[in-house]
Design an enzyme around this catalytic site. Structure first.
Site, PDB file in Angstrom:
ATOM      1  N   HIS B  50       0.854  -1.184   0.000  1.00 52.53           N
ATOM      2  CA  HIS B  50       0.000   0.000   0.000  1.00 52.53           C
ATOM      3  C   HIS B  50       0.895   1.241   0.000  1.00 52.53           C
ATOM      4  O   HIS B  50       2.031   1.203   0.486  1.00 52.53           O
ATOM      5  CB  HIS B  50      -0.886   0.012   1.251  1.00 52.53           C
ATOM      6  CG  HIS B  50      -2.022  -0.967   1.200  1.00 52.53           C
ATOM      7  ND1 HIS B  50      -3.097  -0.913   2.065  1.00 52.53           N
ATOM      8  CD2 HIS B  50      -2.262  -2.023   0.378  1.00 52.53           C
ATOM      9  CE1 HIS B  50      -3.949  -1.896   1.783  1.00 52.53           C
ATOM     10  NE2 HIS B  50      -3.457  -2.589   0.776  1.00 52.53           N
ATOM     11  N   GLU B  52       0.916   3.824   1.826  1.00 51.34           N
ATOM     12  CA  GLU B  52       1.375   4.246   3.156  1.00 51.34           C
ATOM     13  C   GLU B  52       2.564   3.416   3.637  1.00 51.34           C
ATOM     14  O   GLU B  52       3.543   3.947   4.177  1.00 51.34           O
ATOM     15  CB  GLU B  52       0.260   4.083   4.204  1.00 51.34           C
ATOM     16  CG  GLU B  52      -1.013   4.841   3.934  1.00 51.34           C
ATOM     17  CD  GLU B  52      -2.051   3.972   3.236  1.00 51.34           C
ATOM     18  OE1 GLU B  52      -1.723   3.346   2.200  1.00 51.34           O
ATOM     19  OE2 GLU B  52      -3.188   3.916   3.724  1.00 51.34           O
ATOM     20  N   CYS B  80      -6.167   1.561   6.013  1.00 54.37           N
ATOM     21  CA  CYS B  80      -6.736   0.251   6.363  1.00 54.37           C
ATOM     22  C   CYS B  80      -6.137  -0.209   7.701  1.00 54.37           C
ATOM     23  O   CYS B  80      -5.226   0.422   8.242  1.00 54.37           O
ATOM     24  CB  CYS B  80      -6.387  -0.750   5.257  1.00 54.37           C
ATOM     25  SG  CYS B  80      -4.667  -1.324   5.311  1.00 54.37           S
ATOM     26  N   CYS B  83      -2.213  -0.516   7.573  1.00 52.53           N
ATOM     27  CA  CYS B  83      -1.474   0.753   7.511  1.00 52.53           C
ATOM     28  C   CYS B  83      -1.656   1.553   8.800  1.00 52.53           C
ATOM     29  O   CYS B  83      -0.704   2.178   9.285  1.00 52.53           O
ATOM     30  CB  CYS B  83      -1.919   1.545   6.294  1.00 52.53           C
ATOM     31  SG  CYS B  83      -1.467   0.734   4.739  1.00 52.53           S
TER      32      CYS B  83
END
Lengths: 146, 146
Positions: B50, B52, B80, B83
């Site tokens: 992801h 992040e 999410c 993260c």
């Protein structure tokens, strides 16, 4: 199965020798060991280099799919929020952990993220396999450092 | 600050061009941009790739420390569980996100992990910066795919 947790314990011992908090993991697909890893946070300067994340990343690379639905992850310590969240995001099939983490554990202790229906998550898990051996490694590590 | 979210939005557009769910991030230390990244989950076969996580890993590498206490992460979508958990584990100073994620968002929507005292966490966050632009990118992506 105990034999996979023994491999995770070997990994945790490697972490300890390297001066890392001794947590190890092994990832199994069907009856096959796909990868094994230990915590490398300090040496890699990487907040995400927990044993579980390293295993999940490597398994997804080997299997060519970020979904790990048919995989079981063995880990010596109850997963933290990041690792429990990564189980949600990888749709990991199952997690088996050793020692509980009352402080930040998110597979039953503080939260139960991997099996949380409000996150649309459905990873099965069970805790406590070889718990005393897993916990002793960690408490021994912190006692040495005091 | 809007200018950092604009960089995160540029990253999200790169993700879209690559066929990835369009989420982008930028990480700032003081007044300096340390890194920028976008979601690469499909192309990397990596459930942790992801925007992040990629930013936090790269920033820790550049700064030589897994602790990101003086850093602010800008991201186009509410983080999410993975993260948000990584923010806890990296002791990230602050997160600013764009569009809310009612389904799995863990910075206010489903849970508030980064600021959760029961996880000993203290990352400050605020949501909704350039929210419409951030959300339009994602809804446009899914409409195209229908």
């Amino acid at each position: 199965m105990e034999k996979w947790m023994r491999i995770a314990l070997e990994e945790a011992q490697s972490a300890r020798r390297e001066g890392e908090i001794p947590v190890g993991a092994a990832l199994v697909y069907g009856d096959e060991l796909i990868c094994r890893a230990h915590n490398r946070r300090e040496q890699d300067h990487d907040p995400t280099a927990h044993a579980e994340i390293l295993c999940m990343r490597e398994a997804a690379r080997v299997l060519g799919d970020w979904r790990l639905r048919d995989c079981t992850l063995y880990v010596t310590l109850e997963p933290c929020p990041m690792c429990a969240g990564a189980m949600v995001m990888s749709q990991l099939g199952q997690c088996v952990w050793g020692a509980a983490d009352e402080r930040q554990g998110c597979c039953g202790s503080v939260y139960d993220l991997p099996a949380d229906p409000s996150l649309h998550a459905s990873t099965r898990w069970r805790g406590g396999l070889l718990a005393a051996e897993c916990a002793d490694l960690i408490s021994g590590f912190f006692e040495e450092r005091r």
